[in-house]
Design an enzyme around this catalytic site. Structure first.
Site, PDB file in Angstrom:
ATOM      1  N   TYR A 206       0.815  -1.212   0.000  1.00 40.76           N
ATOM      2  CA  TYR A 206       0.000   0.000   0.000  1.00 40.76           C
ATOM      3  C   TYR A 206       0.854   1.269   0.000  1.00 40.76           C
ATOM      4  CZ  TYR A 206      -4.033  -2.956   1.187  1.00 40.76           C
ATOM      5  OH  TYR A 206      -5.023  -3.905   1.181  1.00 40.76           O
ATOM      6  N   LYS A 256       3.864 -15.267   2.941  1.00 41.02           N
ATOM      7  CA  LYS A 256       3.894 -16.074   1.716  1.00 41.02           C
ATOM      8  C   LYS A 256       5.354 -16.324   1.354  1.00 41.02           C
ATOM      9  CE  LYS A 256       1.656 -18.187  -1.612  1.00 41.02           C
ATOM     10  NZ  LYS A 256       1.051 -19.498  -1.321  1.00 41.02           N
ATOM     11  N   ASP A 289      -2.546 -18.280   2.136  1.00 37.22           N
ATOM     12  CA  ASP A 289      -3.650 -19.036   1.527  1.00 37.22           C
ATOM     13  C   ASP A 289      -4.170 -20.100   2.485  1.00 37.22           C
ATOM     14  OD1 ASP A 289      -1.153 -20.196   1.219  1.00 37.22           O
ATOM     15  OD2 ASP A 289      -1.538 -20.978  -0.792  1.00 37.22           O
ATOM     16  N   ASP A 313      -5.226  -6.904   5.945  1.00 40.21           N
ATOM     17  CA  ASP A 313      -6.449  -6.263   5.474  1.00 40.21           C
ATOM     18  C   ASP A 313      -7.487  -7.319   5.111  1.00 40.21           C
ATOM     19  OD1 ASP A 313      -8.264  -4.426   4.532  1.00 40.21           O
ATOM     20  OD2 ASP A 313      -7.047  -3.719   2.859  1.00 40.21           O
ATOM     21  N   ASP A 317     -10.731  -8.904   7.852  1.00 39.78           N
ATOM     22  CA  ASP A 317     -12.121  -8.843   7.402  1.00 39.78           C
ATOM     23  C   ASP A 317     -12.749 -10.234   7.403  1.00 39.78           C
ATOM     24  OD1 ASP A 317     -12.235  -6.143   7.093  1.00 39.78           O
ATOM     25  OD2 ASP A 317     -12.610  -6.155   4.937  1.00 39.78           O
TER      26      ASP A 317
END
Length: 433
Positions: A206, A256, A289, A313, A317
């Protein structure tokens, strides 16, 4: 296909902290005793594990005092409605407990763009910096979606995080027994879930540069840079280790690392910090994942999760929907110094703005986090949380948490706020809270 970890399920027992019962100076109800006990446990959840361990964050940044300066950022959409309901509740709490919150509004998001042509004007930033704490509703809406990037509400939120140094976002996802049927998952999956997601907030893709959209060989190419400095990972790892050490003692770092170099650095640094500085914390690693799958498959295996900005993020959620609605979830964003920013996890819901349909409870619970972690008012925070649970026990529901045939009463934003304030009035407290 990319290699992934084999799914694993780790059952983590629910910790039962030893809590010292408060000594009231006048009659106190069982509900309040429970609230004050909860406050004692929750306050410790973020305290340094020992006097010798220094954690770089602004939690409990302000010493307890009689008057606090609070900046309110109503924002966009349903933001002004839920902020109004929250202010009424906080007004009742102040009168009951004998302290004062001097609350002043400031602009952010679409409202700031319309008024100042800037999603987070310098005067708003200065006011936030000079406050004891900041309470934010929500930002964004369809009206500004086609604006240039620098004139979108989200750019104001990113600017606020960067300029105020808010590097750590804490999002609790705890399933309340009153709302267990609001989750889309089976009761046996979500019952007892209590997860804290610690998300790094000012680095990653970001904020990384270079970034942009260029024309290469006659076609447009968009690119962003996923980047972390070692020092950025170290400070979020210390916050996460501290949180985990005061919860269930389990920390899962999500990355990851099998395909991303930046994730390999993340894994190396987190391992080094937790191993050397938090020997009481059991550290595990999980690819993002797999973590996304495990949060749905068996969420009770998680206690505290730490991850980078973009993964956090998404996962926070996802974790929030274990509870059944974003309308119930608070969050805290904190930095190395200065005030924190406390806000609900939900968006601005422009489709229901002005219709008295919004759920103010997440913002009210965010105010409770503000009281506990920024203002050194843990007991008052617990009273606020107790009042919210009492309203749910009464069977009051806004549309987002109302289930067909649940026998509960559908109420609007205004009535829900009034109900929480009324419950606060009923709770008996010690002479000095």
């Amino acid at each position: 296909p990319l290699p992934t970890e084999a799914p694993t399920v780790l059952l983590i027992p629910d910790p039962t902290p030893k809590i010292q019962q408060p000594q009231p100076t006048m009659k106190i109800s069982p509900a309040t005793l429970a609230a004050l006990a909860l406050a004692a446990g929750s306050t410790n959840a973020f305290a340094p594990a020992s006097p010798t361990r220094s954690i770089s964050s602004s939690l409990n940044a302000v010493s307890k005092k009689d008057t606090y300066q609070i900046t309110l950022l109503p924002g966009d959409g349903i933001g002004p409605e839920i902020m109004s309901a929250c202010k009424e509740v906080l007004g009742t709490l102040q009168k009951k407990c004998g302290f004062e919150l001097e609350m002043t509004d400031a602009l952010i998001g679409g409202a700031a763009i319309d008024a100042k042509n800037d999603p987070f004007p310098d005067e708003s930033l200065e006011q936030c910096r000079n406050s004891d704490s900041v309470l934010l509703s929500c930002i964004g809406g369809y009206k500004w979606d086609s604006n240039p990037r620098e004139l979108r509400p989200e750019s104001g939120l990113l600017k606020m995080r960067k300029e105020m140094g808010l590097f750590a976002n804490l999002r609790p996802a705890k399933v309340l027994p009153q709302l267990i049927n609001a989750s889309t998952l089976k009761k046996e999956i979500v019952e007892g879930v209590d997860v804290m997601c610690v998300r790094e907030l000012t680095g990653d893709v970001y904020f990384g540069t270079p970034k942009g959209i260029d024309v290469v060989d006659g076609e447009r190419v968009g690119y962003n840079n996923m980047i972390y400095r070692e020092s950025e990972i170290e400070r979020i790892a210390r916050v996460a280790g501290d949180v985990a050490s005061k919860r269930g003692g389990k920390l899962c770092s999500v990355d990851k690392a099998n395909v991303l170099d930046v994730s390999q650095l993340w894994r190396d640094v987190v391992t080094d910090i937790i191993t050397k500085e938090f020997s009481d914390v059991e550290l595990s690693h999980m690819y993002v994942d797999n973590a996304a799958m495990q949060l749905i498959r068996w969420p009770k295996q998680f206690d505290t999760i730490v991850t980078g900005n973009i993964f956090g993020d998404i996962l926070s959620d996802e974790a929030s929907m274990l509870v059944g609605s974003l309308g119930m979830l608070p969050s805290a964003s904190i930095g190395e110094s200065g005030p924190g920013v406390f806000e609900p996890c939900h968006g601005s819901a422009p489709d229901i703005a002005g219709e008295d349909k919004a759920n103010p409870l997440a913002l009210i619970l965010s105010a409770a986090m503000m009281l506990r972690y920024d203002l050194d008012r843990a007991e008052e925070a617990a009273l606020l949380e107790t009042a919210v649970e009492a309203v749910l026990d009464e069977g009051l529901r806004t549309a987002d948490i109302k289930q067909e045939g649940d026998g509960c009463k559908l109420v609007g934003c205004i009535e829900m706020g009034q109900a929480v304030a009324a419950q606060l009035e009923k709770i008996e407290v010690p002479v000095e809270v």
